[in-house]
Design an enzyme around this catalytic site. Structure first.
Site, PDB file in Angstrom:
ATOM      1  CE  LYS A 173      -1.883   2.702   2.774  1.00 13.73           C
ATOM      2  NZ  LYS A 173      -1.673   3.888   1.890  1.00 13.73           N
ATOM      3  N   PRO A 174       1.005   1.888  -1.154  1.00 13.06           N
ATOM      4  CG  PRO A 174       0.774   2.742  -3.333  1.00 13.06           C
ATOM      5  CD  PRO A 174       0.376   1.579  -2.449  1.00 13.06           C
ATOM      6  CB  SER A 175       2.021   7.707   0.333  1.00  4.12           C
ATOM      7  OG  SER A 175       1.332   8.914   0.610  1.00  4.12           O
ATOM      8  CD  GLU A 176      -2.575   8.862   2.140  1.00  3.90           C
ATOM      9  OE1 GLU A 176      -2.019   7.739   2.079  1.00  3.90           O
ATOM     10  OE2 GLU A 176      -2.638   9.540   3.189  1.00  3.90           O
ATOM     11  CB  SER A 223       3.608   9.902  10.829  1.00  4.03           C
ATOM     12  OG  SER A 223       2.377   9.203  10.874  1.00  4.03           O
ATOM     13  CD  GLU A 244      12.602   0.777   8.425  1.00  5.73           C
ATOM     14  OE1 GLU A 244      13.689   1.363   8.531  1.00  5.73           O
ATOM     15  OE2 GLU A 244      12.316   0.013   7.501  1.00  5.73           O
ATOM     16  CB  CYS A 278      12.904   9.377   7.864  1.00  4.12           C
ATOM     17  SG  CYS A 278      14.031   8.228   7.060  1.00  4.12           S
TER      18      CYS A 278
HETATM   19  P1  NAD Z   1       1.880   8.748   7.370  1.00  6.06           P
HETATM   20  O1  NAD Z   1       2.089   8.023   8.649  1.00  6.06           O
HETATM   21  O2  NAD Z   1       0.818   9.765   7.298  1.00  6.06           O
HETATM   22  O3  NAD Z   1       1.587   7.717   6.195  1.00  6.06           O
HETATM   23  C1  NAD Z   1       2.464   6.652   5.897  1.00  6.06           C
HETATM   24  C2  NAD Z   1       1.671   5.522   5.289  1.00  6.06           C
HETATM   25  O4  NAD Z   1       0.815   4.957   6.264  1.00  6.06           O
HETATM   26  C3  NAD Z   1       0.767   5.954   4.144  1.00  6.06           C
HETATM   27  O5  NAD Z   1       0.766   4.953   3.168  1.00  6.06           O
HETATM   28  C4  NAD Z   1      -0.590   6.076   4.828  1.00  6.06           C
HETATM   29  O6  NAD Z   1      -1.676   5.936   3.957  1.00  6.06           O
HETATM   30  C5  NAD Z   1      -0.517   4.927   5.798  1.00  6.06           C
HETATM   31  N1  NAD Z   1      -1.392   5.057   6.975  1.00  6.06           N
HETATM   32  C6  NAD Z   1      -1.821   6.185   7.580  1.00  6.06           C
HETATM   33  N2  NAD Z   1      -2.567   5.881   8.657  1.00  6.06           N
HETATM   34  C7  NAD Z   1      -2.614   4.525   8.728  1.00  6.06           C
HETATM   35  C8  NAD Z   1      -3.221   3.595   9.620  1.00  6.06           C
HETATM   36  N3  NAD Z   1      -3.955   4.006  10.659  1.00  6.06           N
HETATM   37  N4  NAD Z   1      -3.036   2.288   9.391  1.00  6.06           N
HETATM   38  C9  NAD Z   1      -2.280   1.850   8.367  1.00  6.06           C
HETATM   39  N5  NAD Z   1      -1.694   2.675   7.474  1.00  6.06           N
HETATM   40  C10 NAD Z   1      -1.851   4.006   7.664  1.00  6.06           C
HETATM   41  O7  NAD Z   1       3.295   9.371   6.977  1.00  6.06           O
HETATM   42  P2  NAD Z   1       3.653  10.256   5.695  1.00  6.06           P
HETATM   43  O8  NAD Z   1       3.237  11.657   5.937  1.00  6.06           O
HETATM   44  O9  NAD Z   1       3.188   9.562   4.483  1.00  6.06           O
HETATM   45  O10 NAD Z   1       5.249  10.160   5.675  1.00  6.06           O
HETATM   46  C11 NAD Z   1       6.075  11.004   6.405  1.00  6.06           C
HETATM   47  C12 NAD Z   1       6.561  10.317   7.651  1.00  6.06           C
HETATM   48  O11 NAD Z   1       7.263   9.117   7.315  1.00  6.06           O
HETATM   49  C13 NAD Z   1       7.556  11.172   8.397  1.00  6.06           C
HETATM   50  O12 NAD Z   1       7.282  11.100   9.768  1.00  6.06           O
HETATM   51  C14 NAD Z   1       8.892  10.523   8.090  1.00  6.06           C
HETATM   52  O13 NAD Z   1       9.903  10.745   9.032  1.00  6.06           O
HETATM   53  C15 NAD Z   1       8.503   9.081   8.030  1.00  6.06           C
HETATM   54  N6  NAD Z   1       9.499   8.284   7.321  1.00  6.06           N
HETATM   55  C16 NAD Z   1      10.257   7.393   8.034  1.00  6.06           C
HETATM   56  C17 NAD Z   1      11.260   6.650   7.407  1.00  6.06           C
HETATM   57  C18 NAD Z   1      12.128   5.676   8.162  1.00  6.06           C
HETATM   58  O14 NAD Z   1      12.807   4.855   7.535  1.00  6.06           O
HETATM   59  N7  NAD Z   1      12.152   5.726   9.473  1.00  6.06           N
HETATM   60  C19 NAD Z   1      11.466   6.814   6.044  1.00  6.06           C
HETATM   61  C20 NAD Z   1      10.679   7.719   5.350  1.00  6.06           C
HETATM   62  C21 NAD Z   1       9.695   8.453   5.995  1.00  6.06           C
END
Ligand code: NAD
Length: 470
Positions: A173-176, A223, A244, A278
């Site tokens: 599931k990629p990001s929306e 996140s 992560e 990140c």
């Molecule tokens: P996000 O948490 O909003 O979304 C990440 C993914 O999770 C998306 O695909 C989203 O649709 C999904 N998601 C959201 N809520 C969910 C739920 N309740 N259950 C299951 N899936 C859900 O994060 P974002 O804004 O897309 O990405 C930015 C964040 O990612 C930042 O905090 C960044 O630091 C982090 N990040 C971490 C790493 C790492 O390796 N530690 C790498 C890249 C990004």
């Protein structure tokens, strides 16, 4: 305009849900695609397909799985430019940067998959008197990979290698916010149907996927907020997750370093990908002996991060991913300025279309400001002047996050002391990169679950010990 589809068991299918959202080019604010927002039915079908495909995939010889993944990696590398163009359109990353990272990630997929050839999926240890113990490491079955938008293709490829090479199947599931590159990535695969399934959407797809009882492991990158929900859900089901999550990474600039060269390195660490990494440097602690020269050089370096559409060759800094992300950056900078910080470079919202924000240097900060405590995910370098390396180490370590940390020093004792930083990775006189053998686990709120090299295979498999009498 194109409406994106899911890939289920090798067939492209429209979403069973009725909610859709626009994918917006953050440089132009134009809508570039329509994306399903996710439905439990889509997820159920994708997991069905992953479960169905898994036994035959796991039954293939390891070398064949590795060979097929390696061929896919070659195809991705050959299409790196095209994929980078798509990433640029959906989330703004400059094409040259995207291409470099996708090329690296394709190579990384190859290397990670090839590590399966040396991994002990089965190992027999002789015991006393002719007895023996055989440890068999079996795949977990159907697994889930959920990724964010900041490096759309590399994030996917980084998770897939060990999971697939071990014989698991995946629901991806990629990001929306960045679904288009994932769709293209899946068009480029010739893995057997159902081995990787693509389900599009936001939490409306992510949450049911995490909750599905047939999913043996969730590899989640995103996140802290969403990671907590995923961890709670998998914990309740007594299944594994690798989390992560976000960071607030410190960089320490010690006395005795070359201030100009270090400022250039810190500028890259803070501003690359518009600070949406990140492990971006989000707090900079600089020794007072070099502070003045360092800050001056950092301000000069910030001016070289030319803002623009990532499709233009002269662009170094693309837009932020969307309006929400820029609003967050503005909130952090405003909070700092209202509480006494000084803007030394950038710090304003440019006029015109697109979610742009310039490379920004802030000074006169304290550790309680939002820009020092919460993840900003923008091109902001907050600089704090310290009186000693010890002070820098202490303040750098005083964070609830613990993804990575970077130390620039010429002092061998300080190099050794850098290991006291509570983080999954500590870079000394470099940022990013590492040796061939990787082992990594975020500290604090930045996540849990060790990955990298052998640890990634340990996480992707479950051991059974078979003790046989003499
Ligand atoms: P996000 O948490 O909003 O979304 C990440 C993914 O999770 C998306 O695909 C989203 O649709 C999904 N998601 C959201 N809520 C969910 C739920 N309740 N259950 C299951 N899936 C859900 O994060 P974002 O804004 O897309 O990405 C930015 C964040 O990612 C930042 O905090 C960044 O630091 C982090 N990040 C971490 C790493 C790492 O390796 N530690 C790498 C890249 C990004």
């Amino acid at each position: 305009m194109k409406t994106l589809q899911n890939l289920i068991g090798g067939t492209w299918e429209g979403s069973r849900g009725d909610a859709f959202h626009p994918v917006v080019n953050p440089a132009t604010e134009e809508v570039v695609a329509s994306c399903p927002s996710g439905s439990p039915e889509d997820v159920r079908l994708a997991v069905d397909a992953a479960v169905r495909a898994q036994p035959a995939w796991a039954a293939l010889p390891v070398a064949e799985r590795v060979g097929r993944l390696s061929r896919w990696a070659d195809t991705i590398a050959a299409h790196a430019g095209e994929l980078a163009e798509i990433e640029c359109r959906e989330m703004g990353k400059p094409v040259a940067l995207g291409r470099a990272f996708i090329g690296g990630a394709a190579q990384g997929l190859k290397v990670a998959a090839a590590e399966a050839l040396d991994y002990a999926f089965e190992e027999t240890i002789p015991g006393p008197d002719g007895s023996s113990t055989t440890i068999v490491r079996n795949p977990l079955g159907a697994t889930a990979v959920i990724v964010p938008w900041n490096f759309p293709v590399p994030m996917i490829l980084g998770a897939l290698g060990p999971l697939l090479a071990s014989g698991n199947t995946v629901v991806l599931k990629p990001s929306e916010r960045s679904p288009m590159s994932a769709v293209r990535l899946m068009e480029l695969t010739d893995l057997p149907p159902g081995v990787v399934n693509l389900v599009l959407g936001d939490a409306r797809a992510g949450a049911p996927l995490t909750a599905d009882e047939r999913i043996g492991l969730v590899h989640f990158t995103g996140s802290v907020e969403a990671g907590r929900k995923v961890g709670a859900q998998t914990g309740a089901r007594l299944r594994r997750s690798i989390l992560e999550l976000g960071g607030k990474d410190p960089a320490i600039v010690d006395a005795g370093v070359d201030p100009k060269a270090t400022a250039a390195a810190v500028a890259f660490g803070a501003f690359a990908n518009s600070g949406q990494i990140c492990t971006s440097m989000e707090r900079v602690y600089v020794h007072r002996d070099v502070a003045e020269e360092f800050i001056e050089a950092l301000v000069e370096a910030a001016a070289t991060y030319t803002l623009g559409d990532g499709h233009d060759a002269g662009t170094v800094l693309g837009p932020l991913v969307d309006r929400r992300q820029r609003d967050l950056v503005v909130r952090h900078v405003t909070d700092a300025v209202e509480r006494g910080a000084t803007i030394r470079a950038g710090g304003f919202v440019p006029e015109g279309k697109g979610f742009f924000y310039p490379a920004t240097v802030l000074t006169d900060l304290d550790d309680s400001m939002l820009v020092m405590t919460e993840e900003t995910f923008g091109p902001i370098a907050p600089v704090i002047v310290v009186s000693s390396f010890e002070e820098a180490l202490e303040r750098a370590g005083a964070s609830r996050f613990g993804l990575a940390a970077t130390v620039y020093t010429a002092d061998p004792a300080h190099m050794a002391a850098a290991r006291r930083l509570p983080a999954g990775v500590v870079w000394v006189n470099q940022w990013q990169g590492g040796g061939p053998e990787r082992l990594y686990e975020p500290a604090g709120d930045s996540g849990m679950g060790a990955t990298g090299s052998r640890a990634a295979y340990d996480a992707a498999t479950r051991p059974t010990s078979i003790h046989t009498a003499p």
